[in-house]
Design a protein around this motif. Structure first.
Motif, PDB file in Angstrom:
ATOM      1  N   VAL A   1       0.801  -4.713  -9.039  1.00  0.00           N
ATOM      2  CA  VAL A   1       1.544  -3.713  -8.264  1.00  0.00           C
ATOM      3  C   VAL A   1       2.153  -4.340  -7.013  1.00  0.00           C
ATOM      4  O   VAL A   1       2.394  -3.652  -6.021  1.00  0.00           O
ATOM      5  CB  VAL A   1       0.644  -2.513  -7.880  1.00  0.00           C
ATOM      6  CG1 VAL A   1       0.225  -1.731  -9.116  1.00  0.00           C
ATOM      7  CG2 VAL A   1      -0.581  -2.971  -7.096  1.00  0.00           C
TER       8      VAL A   1
ATOM      9  N   ALA B   1      -5.728  -2.169 -10.424  1.00  0.00           N
ATOM     10  CA  ALA B   1      -4.479  -2.531  -9.768  1.00  0.00           C
ATOM     11  C   ALA B   1      -4.724  -3.787  -8.951  1.00  0.00           C
ATOM     12  O   ALA B   1      -5.793  -3.959  -8.357  1.00  0.00           O
ATOM     13  CB  ALA B   1      -3.998  -1.396  -8.869  1.00  0.00           C
TER      14      ALA B   1
ATOM     15  N   LEU C   1      -9.472   1.147 -10.215  1.00  0.00           N
ATOM     16  CA  LEU C   1      -9.116   2.550 -10.015  1.00  0.00           C
ATOM     17  C   LEU C   1      -9.889   3.472 -10.942  1.00  0.00           C
ATOM     18  O   LEU C   1     -10.255   4.577 -10.566  1.00  0.00           O
ATOM     19  CB  LEU C   1      -7.615   2.748 -10.224  1.00  0.00           C
ATOM     20  CG  LEU C   1      -6.692   1.881  -9.365  1.00  0.00           C
ATOM     21  CD1 LEU C   1      -5.236   2.250  -9.631  1.00  0.00           C
ATOM     22  CD2 LEU C   1      -7.022   2.040  -7.889  1.00  0.00           C
TER      23      LEU C   1
ATOM     24  N   TYR D   1      -4.498   7.645 -14.442  1.00  0.00           N
ATOM     25  CA  TYR D   1      -4.576   6.534 -13.499  1.00  0.00           C
ATOM     26  C   TYR D   1      -3.411   5.565 -13.685  1.00  0.00           C
ATOM     27  O   TYR D   1      -2.910   4.993 -12.706  1.00  0.00           O
ATOM     28  CB  TYR D   1      -5.910   5.799 -13.652  1.00  0.00           C
ATOM     29  CG  TYR D   1      -7.064   6.518 -13.000  1.00  0.00           C
ATOM     30  CD1 TYR D   1      -7.227   6.486 -11.615  1.00  0.00           C
ATOM     31  CD2 TYR D   1      -7.990   7.233 -13.754  1.00  0.00           C
ATOM     32  CE1 TYR D   1      -8.289   7.151 -11.002  1.00  0.00           C
ATOM     33  CE2 TYR D   1      -9.047   7.895 -13.150  1.00  0.00           C
ATOM     34  CZ  TYR D   1      -9.187   7.855 -11.778  1.00  0.00           C
ATOM     35  OH  TYR D   1     -10.232   8.521 -11.174  1.00  0.00           O
TER      36      TYR D   1
ATOM     37  N   ALA E   1      -0.401   6.892 -11.952  1.00  0.00           N
ATOM     38  CA  ALA E   1      -0.522   6.901 -10.493  1.00  0.00           C
ATOM     39  C   ALA E   1      -0.315   5.526  -9.868  1.00  0.00           C
ATOM     40  O   ALA E   1      -0.272   5.402  -8.640  1.00  0.00           O
ATOM     41  CB  ALA E   1      -1.893   7.448 -10.088  1.00  0.00           C
ATOM     42  N   LEU E   2      -0.175   4.489 -10.655  1.00  0.00           N
ATOM     43  CA  LEU E   2      -0.025   3.138 -10.126  1.00  0.00           C
ATOM     44  C   LEU E   2       1.278   3.000  -9.341  1.00  0.00           C
ATOM     45  O   LEU E   2       2.342   3.413  -9.799  1.00  0.00           O
ATOM     46  CB  LEU E   2      -0.039   2.110 -11.264  1.00  0.00           C
ATOM     47  CG  LEU E   2      -1.383   1.865 -11.957  1.00  0.00           C
ATOM     48  CD1 LEU E   2      -1.178   1.080 -13.246  1.00  0.00           C
ATOM     49  CD2 LEU E   2      -2.338   1.126 -11.029  1.00  0.00           C
ATOM     50  N   ASP E   3       1.203   2.414  -8.149  1.00  0.00           N
ATOM     51  CA  ASP E   3       2.402   2.066  -7.377  1.00  0.00           C
ATOM     52  C   ASP E   3       2.051   0.932  -6.430  1.00  0.00           C
ATOM     53  O   ASP E   3       0.917   0.443  -6.407  1.00  0.00           O
ATOM     54  CB  ASP E   3       2.972   3.277  -6.629  1.00  0.00           C
ATOM     55  CG  ASP E   3       1.979   3.896  -5.655  1.00  0.00           C
ATOM     56  OD1 ASP E   3       1.099   3.173  -5.135  1.00  0.00           O
ATOM     57  OD2 ASP E   3       2.076   5.110  -5.407  1.00  0.00           O
TER      58      ASP E   3
ATOM     59  N   ASN F   1       1.437   0.921  -3.457  1.00  0.00           N
ATOM     60  CA  ASN F   1       0.466   1.287  -2.431  1.00  0.00           C
ATOM     61  C   ASN F   1      -0.956   1.362  -2.974  1.00  0.00           C
ATOM     62  O   ASN F   1      -1.881   1.742  -2.243  1.00  0.00           O
ATOM     63  CB  ASN F   1       0.839   2.637  -1.806  1.00  0.00           C
ATOM     64  CG  ASN F   1       2.170   2.583  -1.078  1.00  0.00           C
ATOM     65  OD1 ASN F   1       2.443   1.634  -0.354  1.00  0.00           O
ATOM     66  ND2 ASN F   1       3.000   3.583  -1.291  1.00  0.00           N
ATOM     67  N   SER F   2      -1.148   1.009  -4.248  1.00  0.00           N
ATOM     68  CA  SER F   2      -2.480   1.090  -4.854  1.00  0.00           C
ATOM     69  C   SER F   2      -3.440   0.071  -4.259  1.00  0.00           C
ATOM     70  O   SER F   2      -4.657   0.257  -4.288  1.00  0.00           O
ATOM     71  CB  SER F   2      -2.381   0.891  -6.368  1.00  0.00           C
ATOM     72  OG  SER F   2      -1.615   1.923  -6.967  1.00  0.00           O
TER      73      SER F   2
END
Length: 354
Positions: free
Chosen positions: A98, A135, A143, A156, A159-161, A163-164
């Protein structure tokens, strides 16, 4: 034991009073319209061929048809049996890069989104496995622990980006160390009699700036953990977009000299990592078969029995009820509304109704 599998089907019973009410008001409206058109004195004569009793029978049959159809839709079940269900598969950690470079748009819409899409496909096409989500960038964070709930895993993944994790960069050694800990904490306990097949799938563009990952991969492979890697991006590379809080493009990431940073995929690093981990390396391309190949390779690994549960199966009994509803519907269709043996005048002659 008697039960209904689909209790929500009974919500359709409102159709029954609707049939009765609509039929009642339709009869009154048509009668009033006919009386206005031909007069109240002539209406009884012209409508005398219609059988009110047959109309009531047809309405009753319509109500019964709806009732039996709803009852069949509710799936009545009577009788039950138990069956042993064994859960077999492998333990897998999806480690997803990420870092900022994964936002490059040399593949559309960007590298990270493409990785998330393909990992979701993997989850859908590999049921029965225990999967965890990690991540990583300059550091790694677990996570989702190992679970065989695909819905939770996909949540999950989505939701990964960037900012993880809090640290930028790409550190494969930290990934492998954290994945090993995740297997030991949440996986099946191993001993001399139990062997668990464990897999680490790394989705990244390969820009590793740390040392020691190859040695860590070799040690994991010696312990039976296989490492597969997927490269996202192109050799030509792409700029890293910088967006505001609303997602609008502000510009592109620049280095200290003010030059736009172009990030390219480092397939050699990922290939070396897969070779050290006795796995395989794949390059992700649009319309490529990398997902299929990875599924085949993991499918060829030895499966582990995770747990055994007793599943209760109920005997379906809706078939007879559905048949009754169909037969009643056919009877309703063949019942007319004319009185039997009614005779009407045609000119000077009385003739039987057809």
């Amino acid at each position: 034991m008697f039960r209904f599998e689909n209790m929500a089907a009974f919500n359709y019973l409102w159709i029954i009073p609707a049939i009765i009410i609509v039929g009642y008001f339709f009869d009154r409206r048509s009668k009033k319209a006919m009386e206005n058109a031909i007069g109240s004195r002539l209406y009884p004569f012209l409508s005398s061929s219609v059988s009110a009793q047959k109309r009531r029978i047809k309405t009753i049959l319509q109500v019964l048809v709806v009732f039996f159809f709803v009852l069949a839709l509710a799936r009545p079940q009577f009788g039950q049996s138990t069956q042993e269900v064994k859960s077999e598969g492998v333990e897998i950690i999806f480690a997803v890069d990420v870092s900022d470079s994964m936002m490059a748009e040399d593949v559309k819409p960007n590298r990270l989104t493409q990785a998330k899409t393909e990992l979701n496909r993997l989850v859908d096409q590999m049921p029965g496995n225990k999967i965890g989500i990690m991540a990583f960038a300059g550091s790694a964070a677990l996570l989702s622990p190992l679970t065989n709930d695909p819905s939770a895993v996909k949540m999950y993944i989505d939701a990964l980006d960037t900012n993880s994790v809090s640290t930028q960069g790409t550190n494969f050694q930290d990934v492998l160390s954290n994945a090993k800990d995740a297997f030991e904490r949440g996986g099946v306990s191993t001993d001399d009699t139990v062997k668990v097949t464990r897999v680490i799938v790394i989705a990244s563009d390969g820009e590793d700036h740390e040392q020691g990952a190859i040695e860590a991969a070799k040690k994991l492979a010696e312990d039976g953990t296989r490492i597969f890697t997927i490269a996202y991006g192109t050799e030509k590379g792409g700029a890293i977009p910088v967006r505001d809080g609303m997602g609008f493009l502000k510009g592109y990431k620049k280095d200290r000299q003010g030059q736009t940073v172009i990030t390219t995929v480092k397939g050699d690093a990922l290939r070396a990592l897969a070779e050290a981990g006795k796995g395989s390396f794949y390059t992700s391309t649009v319309g490529g078969d990398q997902v299929r190949l990875l599924i085949e390779d993991i499918g060829n690994l030895e499966k582990t029995q995770f747990d055994t549960t007793m599943a209760t199966q109920y005997e379906e009994r809706f078939q007879t009820i559905l048949l009754i509803g169909i037969l009643l519907a056919m009877v309703e269709l063949f019942i007319g509304e004319r009185r039997k043996g009614f005779r009407f005048w045609k000119g000077r002659f009385e003739v039987p109704a057809e």
